[in-house]
Design an enzyme around this catalytic site. Structure first.
Site, PDB file in Angstrom:
ATOM      1  N   SER A 191       0.844  -1.183   0.000  1.00 26.38           N
ATOM      2  CA  SER A 191       0.000   0.000   0.000  1.00 26.38           C
ATOM      3  C   SER A 191       0.892   1.249   0.000  1.00 26.38           C
ATOM      4  O   SER A 191       1.771   1.375  -0.851  1.00 26.38           O
ATOM      5  CB  SER A 191      -0.947  -0.030   1.202  1.00 26.38           C
ATOM      6  N   ASP A 441      -8.622  -5.549  -5.456  1.00 25.72           N
ATOM      7  CA  ASP A 441      -8.205  -4.422  -4.619  1.00 25.72           C
ATOM      8  C   ASP A 441      -8.527  -3.110  -5.334  1.00 25.72           C
ATOM      9  O   ASP A 441      -8.040  -2.863  -6.439  1.00 25.72           O
ATOM     10  CB  ASP A 441      -6.700  -4.521  -4.353  1.00 25.72           C
ATOM     11  N   HIS A 466      -6.006  -6.674  -1.348  1.00 19.55           N
ATOM     12  CA  HIS A 466      -4.988  -5.706  -0.949  1.00 19.55           C
ATOM     13  C   HIS A 466      -3.754  -6.391  -0.347  1.00 19.55           C
ATOM     14  O   HIS A 466      -3.839  -7.028   0.689  1.00 19.55           O
ATOM     15  CB  HIS A 466      -5.596  -4.733   0.051  1.00 19.55           C
TER      16      HIS A 466
END
Length: 509
Positions: A191, A441, A466
């Protein structure tokens, strides 16, 4: 206009990408900012204590400059980092160093949820390091969180550039102290941490030989990708599971608004959704629901997990089942509550839900979203199950000024790290980066989804969520996930082999 701005600000987070009311902020704003992995709505009791500490490490601290880019005499701060040398081959064998680029939160949380790094360490004889991002966790300048978050002046050193410099200075000093200057460094991140890993490889290629950037939306800036991308992907996840579920959620916004306008309507909705305090506005409920839907899409893993909340495998399937299978006569708000309870209370242990909790210490993301991490977001009424709105930079600017007395710089990230015509600049100036993504995601839409060169590659899985590839291995891992991780290992092996050959070539001259 104000509502549109608030939603745009909410959506960043990475990290995480990154949803709680900023009433707890030192700046007293009633609005909330930055959804990019920055704020996690939680039940009133934190589940952090439920995390099982699977990995062993030492906690250490390193004195960092407050400002790496000036010579002013400013007070240093202590950066926390976690280190494990159990499997390290040491400097004599040029054992590699695996460095995870800390995200926007407490570093122990990311360490406990990034099993891939720990699992690869024995195979590669690697040292493992998890440095904490400045202004998060225990790595607070000015001695305390209260002082660090005091105003725009004290927060001005919270930038991606300063964080990357922290990582670079830390690893350089550590290698020097261990006589390990010849040991290669491989970067990992998920991320926002994945964005940092990719940017650090580009910015400091002499310090790290490669980077695995998982679920890293490095293109989610300006107009590089359509602003509707994030919400469209979330919506598609629900639509693919159940059209009726998708439509119920889509219809619910107007119904909730109508209920909220009735006498004692907010009180009734507070009771329906079992909140711990009375709603102050319908916007608070909107944000609470949108947070759940967005995070459900992010963590729509094929097996049970508790990365953000304890959830079943394929949680969107369970959400839609509860919405669709509610008994006849169940109201739309009650159906919605049954669905989002999968996210907020799957274990059934909570009696009410707190809107103002921040268990991971992520509040600094508000500042980052209002300065350089400006990620435009919109929702299209034709394709999205969310309410329609357009990103409005003027209102975004005004809200950031009201909150922090600071003006966002929406073009700075692309100026500093690139983004426009990314294929050309990555081909010409980059190497040894793996961008891994799962198309479930919603942040995958802002990442690199195609190979750029032989050494900058995209590993894309249709059913991945994710940064699933970074999570601990389980017996329930599907074959496509095992294949994805195997490909990542091959790239890391190639980087290390190339580094070793180059070292031997130079030493033989």
């Amino acid at each position: 206009m104000a509502r549109t701005t608030s939603i745009a600000l909410l959506l960043l987070s990475l990290a995480s990408l990154l949803f709680l009311s900023s009433e707890s902020s030192d700046f007293g704003s009633s609005k909330r900012v930055s959804r990019f992995l920055g704020r996690f709505p939680r039940p009133i009791k934190s589940t952090l204590t439920a995390y099982r500490l699977q990995y062993t490490y030492q906690t250490r601290y390193f004195e960092q400059r407050l400002d790496h880019f000036s010579f002013a005499d400013l007070p240093p701060f202590q950066q926390r980092y976690l280190i494990n040398v159990e499997h390290w081959w040491g400097p004599a064998r040029k054992g590699p160093i695996f460095l995870y680029c800390g995200n926007e939160g407490d570093i122990t949380w990311f360490a406990d949820n990034t099993g891939l790094v720990w699992e690869l360490a024995p195979k590669f004889g690697a040292m493992v390091i998890f440095p904490e991002h400045r202004y998060y966790g225990e790595s607070m300048p000015f001695g305390s969180r209260e002082e660090a978050y005091k105003n725009a002046t004290t927060l001005s050193y919270l930038t991606t550039e300063q964080a990357l410099a922290d990582f670079a200075v830390l690893i350089t000093a550590l290698k020097r102290n261990l006589s390990a200057e010849a040991c290669p460094v491989v970067l990992f991140g998920g991320s926002y941490g994945g964005m940092l890993a990719a940017w650090m490889r580009l910015k400091y290629p002499h310090i790290a030989i490669g980077a695995l950037a998982s679920s890293a939306p490095v293109l989610q800036f300006e107009d590089i990708v359509p602003p509707e991308t994030f919400y469209d992907i979330v919506s598609n996840s629900f639509k693919q599971e159940s059209i009726s579920c998708f439509n119920t959620i889509k219809e619910s916004w107007d119904i909730l608004a109508s209920e909220g306008q009735k006498n004692d309507g907010l009180l009734q909705l507070t009771d329906t959704f079992q909140l711990c305090r009375k709603l102050k506005s319908i916007d608070e409920l909107y944000d609470w629901l949108e947070s759940a839907y967005s995070y459900l899409a992010m963590v729509n893993y094929p097996y049970p997990a508790d990365f953000m909340m304890p959830l079943p495998g394929n949680p969107i399937k369970e959400v839609c089942k509860r919405i669709d299978d509610s008994p006849d006569g169940t109201s739309i708000p009650e159906r919605i509550f049954e669905g989002v309870s999968v996210y907020y209370n799957y274990t059934g242990v909570y009696d009410c839900f707190q809107l103002d909790d921040d268990p991971h210490g992520l509040d600094g993301w508000n500042w980052q979203a209002c300065t350089e991490m400006v990620m435009p977001m919109s929702s299209n009424k034709e394709t999205s199950m969310f309410r329609a709105y357009n990103f409005n930079y003027t209102s975004y600017d005004e809200e950031c000024w009201n909150m922090f007395k600071v003006k966002p710089r929406p073009k700075w990230i692309t100026t500093e790290f690139g983004g426009h015509d990314f294929k050309t600049y990555l081909q010409n100036f980059g190497s040894n980066i793996v961008f891994s993504n799962g198309l479930l995601d919603p942040w995958s839409g802002g990442s690199v989804l195609e190979d750029i060169s032989e050494t900058i590659v995209a590993l894309v899985t249709e059913n991945g969520a994710h940064h699933l590839d970074l999570r601990p291995a389980t017996v329930e891992d599907p074959d496509w996930l095992l294949d994805q991780r195997a490909s990542e290992i091959k790239h890391i092996e190639a980087w290390l082999s190339s580094f070793s050959r180059q070292k031997k070539s130079v030493s033989s001259v």
